[in-house]
Write a protein that holds these residues in place. Sequence first.
Motif, PDB file in Angstrom:
ATOM      1  N   VAL A  81      21.342  39.642  74.183  1.00 33.03           N
ATOM      2  CA  VAL A  81      21.430  40.960  74.836  1.00 33.03           C
ATOM      3  C   VAL A  81      22.528  40.939  75.912  1.00 33.03           C
ATOM      4  CG1 VAL A  81      20.159  42.673  76.220  1.00 33.03           C
ATOM      5  CG2 VAL A  81      19.014  41.499  74.333  1.00 33.03           C
ATOM      6  N   TYR A  82      22.619  39.808  76.634  1.00 37.83           N
ATOM      7  CA  TYR A  82      23.657  39.679  77.671  1.00 37.83           C
ATOM      8  C   TYR A  82      25.042  39.873  77.050  1.00 37.83           C
ATOM      9  CZ  TYR A  82      26.153  37.777  81.712  1.00 37.83           C
ATOM     10  OH  TYR A  82      26.973  37.626  82.783  1.00 37.83           O
ATOM     11  N   MET A  83      25.259  39.178  75.922  1.00 35.24           N
ATOM     12  CA  MET A  83      26.576  39.259  75.285  1.00 35.24           C
ATOM     13  C   MET A  83      26.860  40.666  74.778  1.00 35.24           C
ATOM     14  SD  MET A  83      26.539  35.601  73.333  1.00 35.24           S
ATOM     15  CE  MET A  83      28.038  35.829  72.427  1.00 35.24           C
ATOM     16  N   MET A  84      25.827  41.328  74.277  1.00 38.99           N
ATOM     17  CA  MET A  84      26.011  42.695  73.769  1.00 38.99           C
ATOM     18  C   MET A  84      26.349  43.670  74.910  1.00 38.99           C
ATOM     19  SD  MET A  84      25.622  42.678  70.480  1.00 38.99           S
ATOM     20  CE  MET A  84      25.231  44.331  69.950  1.00 38.99           C
ATOM     21  N   LEU A  85      25.695  43.434  76.078  1.00 37.58           N
ATOM     22  CA  LEU A  85      25.834  44.393  77.179  1.00 37.58           C
ATOM     23  C   LEU A  85      26.934  44.021  78.170  1.00 37.58           C
ATOM     24  CD1 LEU A  85      22.051  45.139  77.954  1.00 37.58           C
ATOM     25  CD2 LEU A  85      23.665  46.531  76.640  1.00 37.58           C
ATOM     26  N   SER A  86      27.481  42.808  78.024  1.00 39.01           N
ATOM     27  CA  SER A  86      28.538  42.416  78.966  1.00 39.01           C
ATOM     28  C   SER A  86      29.786  43.284  78.731  1.00 39.01           C
ATOM     29  CB  SER A  86      28.881  40.940  78.792  1.00 39.01           C
ATOM     30  OG  SER A  86      29.451  40.735  77.521  1.00 39.01           O
ATOM     31  N   ARG A  87      30.685  43.251  79.681  1.00 35.18           N
ATOM     32  CA  ARG A  87      31.818  44.181  79.626  1.00 35.18           C
ATOM     33  C   ARG A  87      32.592  44.076  78.306  1.00 35.18           C
ATOM     34  NH1 ARG A  87      34.860  44.548  85.194  1.00 35.18           N
ATOM     35  NH2 ARG A  87      32.755  45.132  85.759  1.00 35.18           N
ATOM     36  N   SER A  93      29.988  49.338  77.198  1.00 26.87           N
ATOM     37  CA  SER A  93      30.311  50.635  77.804  1.00 26.87           C
ATOM     38  C   SER A  93      29.079  51.326  78.392  1.00 26.87           C
ATOM     39  CB  SER A  93      30.961  51.542  76.746  1.00 26.87           C
ATOM     40  OG  SER A  93      30.063  51.702  75.664  1.00 26.87           O
ATOM     41  N   LEU A  94      27.895  50.883  77.970  1.00 32.44           N
ATOM     42  CA  LEU A  94      26.681  51.508  78.501  1.00 32.44           C
ATOM     43  C   LEU A  94      26.463  51.170  79.977  1.00 32.44           C
ATOM     44  CD1 LEU A  94      24.188  50.812  75.535  1.00 32.44           C
ATOM     45  CD2 LEU A  94      25.150  53.031  76.198  1.00 32.44           C
ATOM     46  N   GLY A  95      27.007  50.051  80.394  1.00 32.21           N
ATOM     47  CA  GLY A  95      26.848  49.638  81.786  1.00 32.21           C
ATOM     48  C   GLY A  95      25.416  49.287  82.146  1.00 32.21           C
TER      49      GLY A  95
END
Lengths: 250, 368
Positions: A81-87, A93-95
């Motif tokens: 999840v970290y990798m998906m949500l990282s910049r 883009s969801l931030g």
Amino acid sequence: MDLLFDALSEAVRLLVSGDPYLWGIVGRSLLVSSSAVLLGLIFGVPLGAWLGLARFRGRGLAIAIVNTGLALPPVVVGLFVYMMLSRQGALGSLGWLFTIPAMISAQFILAAPYVAAITLAAVQSVPPELRLQARAVGASRLQAVWLHLREARLSLMAAVAAGFGAVISEVGAVTMVGGNIADQTRVITTAIVLETRRGRFAAAMALGLILLAFAFAANVFITRIQQAEPRRRRPPAGRPPRPPRPPLTS
Amino acid sequence: MGVEPAGPETLLRAEGLRQVYDGRVVVEVEAIEVRAGEVLALLGPNGAGKSTLMRLLAGLEKPERGRLYYKGRAVEPGDRELRAAAVAVLQRPYLWRGTVRYNVEYGLRVRGIPAAERRSRAGAALDTLGARELEDVPVNALSGGEAQRVALARALAPRPEILFLDEPTADLDVTVRRLLLADLERIVSDAAPAIVLITHDAAEAFALADRVAVFEEGRIVQTGTPAEIFESPATEFVASFTGAEFLLSGEIAETGDGTVMVRLDTGQRVEVQGSGDAGLRVKVAYRPEDVVVVPAESSSQQTSARNRYPARVAHLNPSGGLVRLRLEADGLQLEAMITRHALEELRLEVGSRVVAQIKATALHTFPI
């Protein structure tokens, strides 16, 4: 022993006094885990029901994948999840990184396989003759499937408790994607780790007691559901056996 | 078993039905029809394919091949109209969680009947089965007989045109079975749906049915009224399944006017109503209740029976109000059924000398 006793008595005092720091963390934990379980139900119940009722090529593999989901290490889910949500990630883009939605997402991934697996077992425990009998009385296929799920509903409630028990006590994923930010993303498990490191054992112990209470409540709920059926008399047509119960793990 | 044109009163008709499980043909029926208001019994031993045929006729299962017609219209399994008209009670009817009322109302709920009407019709169905007092009882608390009656009430509540009953009395003890059979007789006379009764019990089929289709290994071997099946069984299987005993094998020695004389392998001669070529090897069947037993000393009395055999009582087997006798007549073994009262009146015991008499019209031959 003195340390343990002192911490325990201070923990009880903190809980009784309504310490806003502690209860804020408890509320956040409930929000994150309940939301994750709700999403897990929305996704896991239809998936488990479909796997339990449908017959298709590759069904065995699909069931094996769902069951593998029961053993997903929380830190691996956190990493994903970290990798998906990282910049640089696909959903950067969801931030959402280091926010409540990120924590809900990670716990959803952990809860959904529990819900799906228990739903699958519950649906399979109802004899297929039930749907045939329902259709023989005039039900459409869809109405017969609905009746089948209704028959399995007690076990489906156990899925809620099992999913909740699985996520409320995990620490790896929420630490990685939530960041344990005070008043924002700090939940019971991450707070216990932090308070222990700081040497504030009373606060850690108080949170630990609440966590235990949640785990206990979830288990009591599941046990009551599972014990409810055998107490009744078996009708001549035969009642379905209880579905297997997966363990509650963090 | 030719395909006849469907009559105006035919509700359901199947043609060329065939079902295969794991490469094994379990049902192969050229034609069968269910007529309005009749009780049709599908009679056959366990594993003959009766339940499969029932599921095919009720539109609950897709056949490998064959067509199903409801009121002359070709229908597919799950057809909406057929689903509304036909209701089946499976051999082990599954009652779903909840109260008896929930179960009995279910068929009405899936048909979109409003709540008030559901309630009154469910109550009426339970009244028919004498089970109104069970309305609020959870199904888990029902006995076997009560559960079967609730399952029947659930099937009756939607007032089906065709009611399929798969071995409705199979798992019940004698007393409960008798009560349920009385219920069924009442349903047959009051509600008047067409009933397809699946049973392995010839007595049950003969007692309730207007027509009987005898099933053997997935095929219908004879269809007729109970009297036709009982009195003129078409095959050896039908005869034995409906209670006939077999004499030893023999050979047709002479043919006469509507009768043949069979010389049994044990040496006796027996006259049988029917026809056949001289020299044909046959088996001869009779029913124990058609064997008249008279004491040897009074056997000279006039009787129309041409087949008379001096015999000795070898064994007595009481069964309820009846007694089954095994008689031995020079190598020929006969079974006879008489009442206990007759046994006492004739003062028969093992070793008694008697004469067994069977009318030619009570005998049937089957080619070997």
